[in-house]
Enzyme design. Sequence first.
Site, short mmCIF file in Angstrom:
data_model
loop_
_atom_site.label_atom_id
_atom_site.label_comp_id
_atom_site.label_asym_id
_atom_site.label_seq_id
_atom_site.Cartn_x
_atom_site.Cartn_y
_atom_site.Cartn_z
N ASP A 65 11.22 -3.01 -9.56
CA ASP A 65 10.91 -3.43 -8.18
C ASP A 65 9.81 -4.49 -8.10
O ASP A 65 9.48 -4.96 -7.00
CB ASP A 65 10.47 -2.22 -7.34
CG ASP A 65 11.64 -1.31 -6.98
OD1 ASP A 65 12.80 -1.77 -7.07
OD2 ASP A 65 11.38 -0.14 -6.64
N ALA A 98 7.65 2.29 -3.74
CA ALA A 98 7.28 1.23 -4.69
C ALA A 98 5.80 0.86 -4.67
O ALA A 98 5.43 -0.30 -4.90
CB ALA A 98 8.14 -0.02 -4.46
N LYS A 131 7.57 -0.81 0.08
CA LYS A 131 8.97 -1.22 0.24
C LYS A 131 9.79 -0.03 0.70
O LYS A 131 9.55 1.11 0.26
CB LYS A 131 9.49 -1.68 -1.13
CG LYS A 131 10.99 -1.83 -1.22
CD LYS A 131 11.60 -1.14 -2.46
CE LYS A 131 11.58 0.35 -2.41
NZ LYS A 131 12.27 1.05 -3.49
N GLY A 179 3.37 1.57 -6.79
CA GLY A 179 2.89 1.10 -8.10
C GLY A 179 3.36 -0.32 -8.36
O GLY A 179 2.59 -1.19 -8.80
N SER A 180 4.64 -0.58 -8.07
CA SER A 180 5.19 -1.93 -8.30
C SER A 180 4.49 -2.95 -7.40
O SER A 180 4.25 -4.09 -7.81
CB SER A 180 6.69 -1.95 -7.98
OG SER A 180 7.37 -1.07 -8.82
N SER A 181 4.18 -2.55 -6.17
CA SER A 181 3.53 -3.48 -5.26
C SER A 181 2.10 -3.79 -5.73
O SER A 181 1.64 -4.93 -5.62
CB SER A 181 3.52 -2.91 -3.83
OG SER A 181 3.25 -3.95 -2.92
N ALA A 225 6.81 8.32 -4.03
CA ALA A 225 7.47 8.63 -2.75
C ALA A 225 8.70 7.78 -2.50
O ALA A 225 9.33 7.89 -1.46
CB ALA A 225 6.47 8.41 -1.61
N PRO A 269 1.84 6.33 -0.08
CA PRO A 269 2.02 7.60 -0.78
C PRO A 269 2.61 7.39 -2.19
O PRO A 269 3.43 6.50 -2.39
CB PRO A 269 3.00 8.37 0.11
CG PRO A 269 2.81 7.78 1.48
CD PRO A 269 2.49 6.33 1.24
#
Length: 293
Positions: A144, A108, A11, A110-112, A105, A102
Site C-alpha cells: 500500500d 494502512a 486509507k 504503517g504504510s502511510s 485496522a 488505529p
Amino acid sequence: MKQIVINAPAKINLSLDVLSKREDGYHNIDSIMQSVTLFDRIVFSRLDEKTEDFVKRISFFCTNSEIPCDEKNLAHRAALSFFEYCKIDKYDIRIEIRKTIPVSAGLAGGSSDAAATLLALNELYDTELSPDTLCEIGKTFGADVSFCIKRGTYRAGGIGEILEKLPPMPKIFMLVAIDGYGVSTPWAYGELDRIEIRNRPNTKALIEAIEKGDADKIIKTVGNVFEEAVLPYHQKANALHSKMKDLGADAVLMSGSGPSVVGFFKDEKRANFAKRKLKRLGIRSYVCEPYEP
Ligand code: ATP
C-alpha cells in the site's frame, strides 16, 4: 536544523476484490482506494547539516505503544531504504510519530507513515526523486506504500502497487470506527483462500459512479470481499457493522482486511450523531471526508 511536519492520511477501500493467489504467495487485487482525513502527524528533523562527524543515526519517538518504536517501524525501514537508494552515508534524523490512525485496522497506517517518511526525506535532503521513484523504493516494504505516496482516489491492481488515477470523490462523510482487537492481514488472506467468495464488488459500476460524481450511486456500490471472510470470526466488528446501519448510515463497509468499519453518510449531522452514540458505547470513531492532495 531543518524540520518538516507531514500529515499521513489513512486509507479506506471503497471496493476490494481479490482476484487470484500468485505463485509468490501474494494476491492480485482490484480495489478502489481512497485517502481520508484521518491523519498521523509526523515531525521529521534533520540534524546532520552542521555535523562534521561521519554519523548514521535515526532517532525514533512514538506516542503509541502498540507499534514498534525501533528499526521494525515501517517509517524507520523507509528511512533506511531511502538513504541506501540515494547513497547518503552521513545522516542524523529524528522522526516523531504522533499516532492517531488505529493500528492493524485495515487503514494502512504503517504504510502511510512509511510513505510520509519517503516524501519528507526527499525534501529534507533535496534529492528531487519523482513520486514514481519513491513508489519503487516504497513497494519493497509494503503493497500500500505506493498508494500512500500518491494519495487521493485510485484504482489499485497487482498486489496494490499498480495505480490508475480516478477523479476525486464527491463530498461524503465517512465514520471510521473500530472495536476490539486488530486483524492480521496474512490471516485474513488465508481465510479468504479457504472460502468461496459469493459477493464481489461491482468495480466497473463504482468507477462510473466516481467519474460522474454520483454520491448516491457510490454509496450503493461499495463492497469488500473480506467481509465474508473476517466478520464471522470478529464478533465486535460484526456487531459494529450492524450497529452502524441502525445508527442511520447510508451504507456500511469494512475497510481492507478489517476490523475497522466505515459508515457512509450523505449528511454530516447524521455522521456526528452516530459518532456520539458510538462514543457512549465506548467505541472509538472518526468522522472523515475524502482527502485529495
Ligand atoms: P496492513 O494491511 O499493511 O497490515 P493495517 O492498516 O491493517 O495494514 P497497520 O496499522 O499498518 O495495519 O499495522 C500493521 C503492522 O505494522 C502492525 O503489526 C504494526 O505493529 C506494524 N507497524 C510498523 N510500523 C508501523 C507504523 N508506523 N504504524 C502502524 N503500524 C506499524
